[in-house]
Design a protein around this motif. Sequence first.
Motif, short mmCIF file in Angstrom:
data_model
loop_
_atom_site.label_atom_id
_atom_site.label_comp_id
_atom_site.label_asym_id
_atom_site.label_seq_id
_atom_site.Cartn_x
_atom_site.Cartn_y
_atom_site.Cartn_z
N LEU A 189 0.80 -1.22 0.00
CA LEU A 189 0.00 0.00 0.00
C LEU A 189 0.84 1.27 0.00
O LEU A 189 0.54 2.22 -0.74
CB LEU A 189 -0.94 0.01 1.22
CG LEU A 189 -2.01 -1.09 1.26
CD1 LEU A 189 -2.82 -0.99 2.55
CD2 LEU A 189 -2.92 -1.02 0.05
N GLY A 190 1.87 1.31 0.83
CA GLY A 190 2.65 2.55 0.96
C GLY A 190 1.99 3.50 1.95
O GLY A 190 0.81 3.37 2.28
N LYS A 191 2.77 4.47 2.42
CA LYS A 191 2.30 5.36 3.48
C LYS A 191 1.08 6.20 3.07
O LYS A 191 0.13 6.34 3.84
CB LYS A 191 3.44 6.29 3.90
CG LYS A 191 4.61 5.59 4.57
CD LYS A 191 4.22 5.00 5.92
CE LYS A 191 5.41 4.43 6.65
NZ LYS A 191 5.05 3.81 7.93
N ARG A 192 1.10 6.75 1.88
CA ARG A 192 0.01 7.63 1.46
C ARG A 192 -1.33 6.87 1.41
O ARG A 192 -2.34 7.35 1.92
CB ARG A 192 0.32 8.24 0.10
CG ARG A 192 -0.79 9.18 -0.40
CD ARG A 192 -0.44 9.80 -1.75
NE ARG A 192 -1.56 10.57 -2.25
CZ ARG A 192 -1.85 11.83 -1.89
NH1 ARG A 192 -1.07 12.45 -1.02
NH2 ARG A 192 -2.89 12.46 -2.40
N ARG A 193 -1.31 5.69 0.80
CA ARG A 193 -2.54 4.92 0.68
C ARG A 193 -2.99 4.40 2.05
O ARG A 193 -4.20 4.36 2.34
CB ARG A 193 -2.34 3.76 -0.29
CG ARG A 193 -3.57 2.89 -0.52
CD ARG A 193 -4.73 3.68 -1.11
NE ARG A 193 -5.82 2.78 -1.50
CZ ARG A 193 -7.06 3.16 -1.77
NH1 ARG A 193 -7.38 4.46 -1.67
NH2 ARG A 193 -7.98 2.29 -2.13
N ILE A 194 -2.06 4.01 2.90
CA ILE A 194 -2.42 3.58 4.26
C ILE A 194 -3.14 4.70 5.00
O ILE A 194 -4.19 4.47 5.62
CB ILE A 194 -1.16 3.14 5.04
CG1 ILE A 194 -0.63 1.80 4.50
CG2 ILE A 194 -1.45 3.03 6.54
CD1 ILE A 194 0.70 1.40 5.08
N LEU A 195 -2.59 5.90 4.94
CA LEU A 195 -3.21 7.03 5.63
C LEU A 195 -4.57 7.37 5.01
O LEU A 195 -5.53 7.67 5.73
CB LEU A 195 -2.30 8.26 5.57
CG LEU A 195 -2.78 9.50 6.32
CD1 LEU A 195 -2.94 9.20 7.81
CD2 LEU A 195 -1.80 10.66 6.12
N GLU A 196 -4.66 7.29 3.69
CA GLU A 196 -5.93 7.59 3.02
C GLU A 196 -7.03 6.62 3.44
O GLU A 196 -8.15 7.04 3.79
CB GLU A 196 -5.73 7.51 1.50
CG GLU A 196 -7.00 7.83 0.70
CD GLU A 196 -6.76 7.79 -0.79
OE1 GLU A 196 -6.97 8.83 -1.45
OE2 GLU A 196 -6.36 6.73 -1.31
N ILE A 197 -6.72 5.33 3.43
CA ILE A 197 -7.73 4.35 3.83
C ILE A 197 -8.08 4.50 5.31
O ILE A 197 -9.26 4.48 5.69
CB ILE A 197 -7.23 2.91 3.54
CG1 ILE A 197 -7.01 2.71 2.05
CG2 ILE A 197 -8.25 1.88 4.05
CD1 ILE A 197 -6.41 1.36 1.70
N TYR A 198 -7.06 4.69 6.14
CA TYR A 198 -7.31 4.81 7.58
C TYR A 198 -8.23 5.99 7.88
O TYR A 198 -9.20 5.85 8.65
CB TYR A 198 -5.99 4.97 8.32
CG TYR A 198 -6.15 5.13 9.82
CD1 TYR A 198 -6.46 4.05 10.63
CD2 TYR A 198 -6.02 6.38 10.43
CE1 TYR A 198 -6.64 4.19 11.99
CE2 TYR A 198 -6.18 6.54 11.79
CZ TYR A 198 -6.49 5.44 12.57
OH TYR A 198 -6.67 5.59 13.92
N LEU A 199 -7.96 7.14 7.30
CA LEU A 199 -8.77 8.32 7.57
C LEU A 199 -10.21 8.16 7.07
O LEU A 199 -11.11 8.85 7.55
CB LEU A 199 -8.13 9.56 6.91
CG LEU A 199 -6.86 10.08 7.56
CD1 LEU A 199 -6.23 11.18 6.73
CD2 LEU A 199 -7.14 10.57 8.97
N ASN A 200 -10.42 7.25 6.13
CA ASN A 200 -11.76 7.04 5.58
C ASN A 200 -12.56 5.96 6.28
O ASN A 200 -13.79 5.96 6.19
CB ASN A 200 -11.66 6.72 4.09
CG ASN A 200 -11.58 7.97 3.22
OD1 ASN A 200 -12.57 8.66 3.00
ND2 ASN A 200 -10.39 8.27 2.74
N VAL A 201 -11.88 5.01 6.94
CA VAL A 201 -12.63 3.90 7.54
C VAL A 201 -12.65 3.94 9.06
O VAL A 201 -13.46 3.24 9.69
CB VAL A 201 -12.04 2.54 7.09
CG1 VAL A 201 -12.04 2.41 5.58
CG2 VAL A 201 -10.63 2.30 7.65
#
Length: 265
Positions: A189-201
């Motif tokens: 995933l990488g850091k950006r995608r991890i943060l994006e998913i986390y902030l959304n779920v």
Amino acid sequence: MGGTHAKGLHSAFPRTISNKQQPSPGYILRIDCMPNTHSKTPLRTGLLRSFVRWLAIGVVLLWSLVALALLAARWIDPPSTAVHIQRHLQAWIHHTPYHERYKFIPLSQISPDLQHAVVAAEDARFYQHHGFDWHEIQIAAEDDLEGDRTRGASTITQQLVKNLFFGTGRSILRKGVEFTLVPVAEFVLGKRRILEIYLNVVEWGPGIYGAESACRYYYGTAARKVGREQAARLAAILPAPLKRRPERMDRYSALVLERMRHVGW
């Protein structure tokens, strides 16, 4: 007379020897009726080995499916999570009303202040570690030994894996599987995608999931417009989203703001 006596002795010995050589029918019956434990032991061992083998195969297959789901999450936004499903089930079991608010938006539509506030509050070394913050783990372990633990050591990546696949339950087994999946999440995933998913779920209140839903519910504004103070208050409720409210987070939101300033945000 002597010959007759000798003959009597001679004829007696064979009968005695014959009785010893041929066991009585009752003795033979007792031998045949004894349980054959030697034949049952290999059967039980074989069944146990078969069960363990199929259990191991099932665990590997399940782990592989979860890893593939993480890979798919690189491009596909999660339609739901284990926490979402858990809250639905809890509401159904307890016959309580439940209304879910969940809208997935790109990271570019989430205020940088909110991104920074969540990282500062939940995982200050998010951009430095590779899934595990060993420094925080050491501090938490020392606090446990002293009986004065006041902070967690889970990183955002760990929390994301838990939210997506395991819910809010705690167990050694869950921790073990999570430990093997966190490096996979970091890699695919990488850091950006991890943060994006986390902030959304991530859960931000009863039935409230993700930054967009939280900002609209608490402040009536879009996630891209939320201010610095509001972002700090939203980040402050994440450790206990079902109990905390932004308006009551004066002390902890001030701590989040201080952490943000310390990092340079």
